[in-house]
Design a protein around this motif. Structure first.
Motif, PDB file in Angstrom:
ATOM      1  N   GLU A 120      51.674  42.721  55.482  1.00 21.77           N
ATOM      2  CA  GLU A 120      52.811  41.896  54.868  1.00 21.77           C
ATOM      3  C   GLU A 120      53.008  40.811  55.739  1.00 21.77           C
ATOM      4  OE1 GLU A 120      55.664  45.838  56.161  1.00 21.77           O
ATOM      5  OE2 GLU A 120      53.977  46.707  54.885  1.00 21.77           O
ATOM      6  N   VAL A 121      53.191  40.976  57.160  1.00 20.77           N
ATOM      7  CA  VAL A 121      52.917  39.399  58.082  1.00 20.77           C
ATOM      8  C   VAL A 121      51.756  38.513  57.556  1.00 20.77           C
ATOM      9  CG1 VAL A 121      52.459  38.672  60.422  1.00 20.77           C
ATOM     10  CG2 VAL A 121      53.252  41.416  59.469  1.00 20.77           C
ATOM     11  N   LEU A 122      50.818  38.720  57.239  1.00 22.69           N
ATOM     12  CA  LEU A 122      49.767  37.200  57.108  1.00 22.69           C
ATOM     13  C   LEU A 122      50.539  37.216  55.938  1.00 22.69           C
ATOM     14  CD1 LEU A 122      47.753  36.169  58.564  1.00 22.69           C
ATOM     15  CD2 LEU A 122      45.669  37.549  57.200  1.00 22.69           C
ATOM     16  N   PRO A 123      50.083  37.524  54.324  1.00 25.76           N
ATOM     17  CA  PRO A 123      50.966  36.243  53.466  1.00 25.76           C
ATOM     18  C   PRO A 123      51.740  35.716  53.297  1.00 25.76           C
ATOM     19  CG  PRO A 123      50.221  38.819  52.328  1.00 25.76           C
ATOM     20  CD  PRO A 123      50.747  38.970  54.015  1.00 25.76           C
ATOM     21  N   GLY A 124      52.003  34.003  52.940  1.00 29.70           N
ATOM     22  CA  GLY A 124      52.098  33.140  53.055  1.00 29.70           C
ATOM     23  C   GLY A 124      51.501  32.057  54.257  1.00 29.70           C
ATOM     24  N   ASP A 125      51.676  31.463  55.091  1.00 28.84           N
ATOM     25  CA  ASP A 125      50.900  30.118  55.582  1.00 28.84           C
ATOM     26  C   ASP A 125      49.636  30.356  54.596  1.00 28.84           C
ATOM     27  OD1 ASP A 125      52.590  29.899  57.191  1.00 28.84           O
ATOM     28  OD2 ASP A 125      52.421  32.069  58.493  1.00 28.84           O
ATOM     29  N   GLY A 126      49.327  30.086  53.454  1.00 25.12           N
ATOM     30  CA  GLY A 126      48.157  29.994  52.822  1.00 25.12           C
ATOM     31  C   GLY A 126      47.266  31.105  52.076  1.00 25.12           C
ATOM     32  N   TRP A 127      47.988  31.603  53.342  1.00 29.87           N
ATOM     33  CA  TRP A 127      47.256  34.004  52.561  1.00 29.87           C
ATOM     34  C   TRP A 127      47.597  33.834  51.327  1.00 29.87           C
ATOM     35  CZ3 TRP A 127      43.120  34.808  55.402  1.00 29.87           C
ATOM     36  CH2 TRP A 127      42.659  34.655  56.829  1.00 29.87           C
ATOM     37  N   HIS A 128      47.153  34.563  50.365  1.00 30.34           N
ATOM     38  CA  HIS A 128      48.182  35.905  49.556  1.00 30.34           C
ATOM     39  C   HIS A 128      46.733  36.783  49.103  1.00 30.34           C
ATOM     40  CE1 HIS A 128      44.465  33.922  46.166  1.00 30.34           C
ATOM     41  NE2 HIS A 128      44.205  32.593  47.327  1.00 30.34           N
ATOM     42  N   ILE A 129      46.682  37.597  48.214  1.00 27.61           N
ATOM     43  CA  ILE A 129      46.362  38.815  48.420  1.00 27.61           C
ATOM     44  C   ILE A 129      45.255  37.894  46.962  1.00 27.61           C
ATOM     45  CG2 ILE A 129      46.008  40.952  46.448  1.00 27.61           C
ATOM     46  CD1 ILE A 129      47.844  40.810  49.596  1.00 27.61           C
ATOM     47  N   ASP A 130      43.700  38.431  47.258  1.00 26.37           N
ATOM     48  CA  ASP A 130      42.691  38.316  46.326  1.00 26.37           C
ATOM     49  C   ASP A 130      43.054  39.103  45.093  1.00 26.37           C
ATOM     50  OD1 ASP A 130      39.792  36.484  47.363  1.00 26.37           O
ATOM     51  OD2 ASP A 130      39.063  38.484  45.763  1.00 26.37           O
ATOM     52  N   GLU A 131      41.869  38.253  44.397  1.00 26.63           N
ATOM     53  CA  GLU A 131      42.786  38.224  42.871  1.00 26.63           C
ATOM     54  C   GLU A 131      41.026  39.431  42.539  1.00 26.63           C
ATOM     55  OE1 GLU A 131      41.809  35.441  40.250  1.00 26.63           O
ATOM     56  OE2 GLU A 131      43.815  34.429  41.031  1.00 26.63           O
ATOM     57  N   GLU A 132      40.094  39.618  43.360  1.00 25.75           N
ATOM     58  CA  GLU A 132      38.582  40.282  43.153  1.00 25.75           C
ATOM     59  C   GLU A 132      39.295  42.395  43.672  1.00 25.75           C
ATOM     60  OE1 GLU A 132      36.184  39.885  40.796  1.00 25.75           O
ATOM     61  OE2 GLU A 132      37.526  37.952  40.137  1.00 25.75           O
ATOM     62  N   PRO A 133      39.313  42.422  42.913  1.00 25.87           N
ATOM     63  CA  PRO A 133      39.318  44.296  43.607  1.00 25.87           C
ATOM     64  C   PRO A 133      37.846  44.924  44.154  1.00 25.87           C
ATOM     65  CG  PRO A 133      39.542  44.319  41.395  1.00 25.87           C
ATOM     66  CD  PRO A 133      39.083  42.655  41.585  1.00 25.87           C
ATOM     67  N   TRP A 134      37.955  45.703  45.353  1.00 27.03           N
ATOM     68  CA  TRP A 134      37.297  46.275  45.503  1.00 27.03           C
ATOM     69  C   TRP A 134      37.151  48.043  45.080  1.00 27.03           C
ATOM     70  CZ3 TRP A 134      32.389  45.731  48.534  1.00 27.03           C
ATOM     71  CH2 TRP A 134      32.008  44.150  48.529  1.00 27.03           C
ATOM     72  N   THR A 135      36.271  48.434  44.584  1.00 32.77           N
ATOM     73  CA  THR A 135      36.501  50.627  44.490  1.00 32.77           C
ATOM     74  C   THR A 135      36.219  51.025  44.993  1.00 32.77           C
ATOM     75  OG1 THR A 135      36.590  50.019  41.780  1.00 32.77           O
ATOM     76  CG2 THR A 135      36.308  51.942  42.853  1.00 32.77           C
ATOM     77  N   PRO A 136      37.082  51.851  46.893  1.00 34.22           N
ATOM     78  CA  PRO A 136      36.117  52.902  47.473  1.00 34.22           C
ATOM     79  C   PRO A 136      36.449  53.857  46.135  1.00 34.22           C
ATOM     80  CG  PRO A 136      38.663  52.525  48.482  1.00 34.22           C
ATOM     81  CD  PRO A 136      38.142  51.649  46.747  1.00 34.22           C
ATOM     82  N   LEU A 137      34.364  54.867  46.852  1.00 28.69           N
ATOM     83  CA  LEU A 137      34.784  56.034  46.313  1.00 28.69           C
ATOM     84  C   LEU A 137      34.580  57.273  47.205  1.00 28.69           C
ATOM     85  CD1 LEU A 137      32.599  53.537  44.286  1.00 28.69           C
ATOM     86  CD2 LEU A 137      33.521  55.555  42.996  1.00 28.69           C
ATOM     87  N   ASN A 138      34.653  58.287  47.711  1.00 31.13           N
ATOM     88  CA  ASN A 138      34.677  59.165  48.337  1.00 31.13           C
ATOM     89  C   ASN A 138      34.131  60.632  48.096  1.00 31.13           C
ATOM     90  OD1 ASN A 138      35.957  61.814  50.076  1.00 31.13           O
ATOM     91  ND2 ASN A 138      35.877  59.966  51.967  1.00 31.13           N
ATOM     92  N   ARG A 139      32.918  61.355  48.569  1.00 28.64           N
ATOM     93  CA  ARG A 139      32.720  63.343  48.066  1.00 28.64           C
ATOM     94  C   ARG A 139      33.063  63.467  49.352  1.00 28.64           C
ATOM     95  NH1 ARG A 139      27.445  64.650  45.002  1.00 28.64           N
ATOM     96  NH2 ARG A 139      27.754  67.048  45.818  1.00 28.64           N
ATOM     97  N   ASP A 140      33.306  64.418  48.773  1.00 27.26           N
ATOM     98  CA  ASP A 140      34.058  65.629  49.520  1.00 27.26           C
ATOM     99  C   ASP A 140      32.997  66.153  50.116  1.00 27.26           C
ATOM    100  OD1 ASP A 140      36.112  67.620  51.531  1.00 27.26           O
ATOM    101  OD2 ASP A 140      35.042  68.783  50.548  1.00 27.26           O
TER     102      ASP A 140
END
Length: 289
Positions: A120-140
């Protein structure tokens, strides 16, 4: 006392690894795992130390970052300071200004926990949320993992050339060698790691994976996993993924985790076929210039 940032040096790497190990727990974003440092260690202890940053307050480590390449900082914090405003502001200040030496000028990205105040703090000052998402995966791993229908070997130094060959044939442009395997194996995180090879019916090594535990009862990760380009399309990716989960279970891990670009649909499908569940997508913070 004020929060400080430092390069740990080779002698301080074990302290960073210990902090990352301590911070791993179920339900907490693993963003940076001891195994991530372990895999980076293939470039040597000095290179790993040069790529690590530690933030402290009153001597306590609050955050650890890894410069994973020239333009990506992989960052995590102790779980109880994710919403610490002083830390978030200090992290933002350190990565905004190139003269602070944390990130270079130009286009750069930060991978940080989605629940961290930094998001929440960083966006602005030239920073933005990247367009390319990552998928985390998990196995119990609380339930028994059924062994795959593939011959699996946990390798030692004598099989390093074979493991390196399979990894090299799994990733375009890979420069991994047996020498790098030995360097990686000399690192502190490797004490909690295993390297596996999968063999086809002809006795050819066709898949490889490294698994990294953070200790009993904590999540472990897969990094990397690959199938030889000449042997794809036969289900070997699923089989070696299941074998990796089984190996982590033997090491006492509570779950197995990994992340892959969401655009790599085939990889996501392979991990899901191996019993991994897709988690909500995450995105880096990016500065274009």
């Amino acid at each position: 006392m004020a929060i400080t940032v430092e390069k740990p040096g080779v002698d301080g790497l074990n302290e960073a690894v210990a902090a990352l190990r301590d911070w791993q727990s179920e339900g907490v974003a693993w963003q940076l795992h001891p195994g991530d440092l372990g895999w980076f260690w293939r470039s040597g202890a000095e290179a790993t130390a040069a790529a690590v940053r530690i933030w402290r307050r009153d001597g306590r480590i609050l955050a650890v970052g890894l410069l994973d390449g020239a333009d990506l900082l992989r960052l995590t914090t102790a779980p109880d300071v994710r919403r610490d405003e002083e830390l978030a502001r200090r992290l933002a200040d350190d990565v905004i200004a190139p003269e602070h030496g944390v990130l270079p000028s130009g286009k750069v990205s930060i991978e940080a926990p989605m629940d961290a105040l930094l998001q929440e703090v960083l966006p602005g000052d030239g920073w933005h949320i990247d367009e390319e998402p990552w998928t985390p995966l998990n196995r119990d791993l609380t339930e028994p993992v059924k062994a795959p229908d593939l011959r699996i070997e946990t390798i030692g130094p004598d099989k390093a050339p074979v493991w390196a060959e399979v990894i090299g044939a799994s990733f375009d442009g890979s420069k991994f060698t047996a020498g790098k395997w030995h360097t990686m194996a000399a690192g502190a995180p490797f004490a909690d790691a295993r390297c596996l090879l999968g063999y086809d019916d002809h006795g050819d090594a066709i898949a490889a994976v490294a698994v990294w535990s953070a200790g009993p009862g904590k999540p472990g990760i897969l990094e990397p996993m690959g199938v030889h380009r000449d042997h794809r399309g036969h289900g070997y990716g699923k089989a070696i993924t299941v074998a990796a989960a089984a190996a982590l279970q033997e090491l006492g891990s509570s779950s197995a985790a990994l992340g892959t670009p969401s655009s790599n649909v085939a990889a996501v499908a392979t991990y899901e076929s191996g019993g991994f569940q897709r988690l909500p997508e995450v995105r880096d913070l990016t500065r274009d210039a």
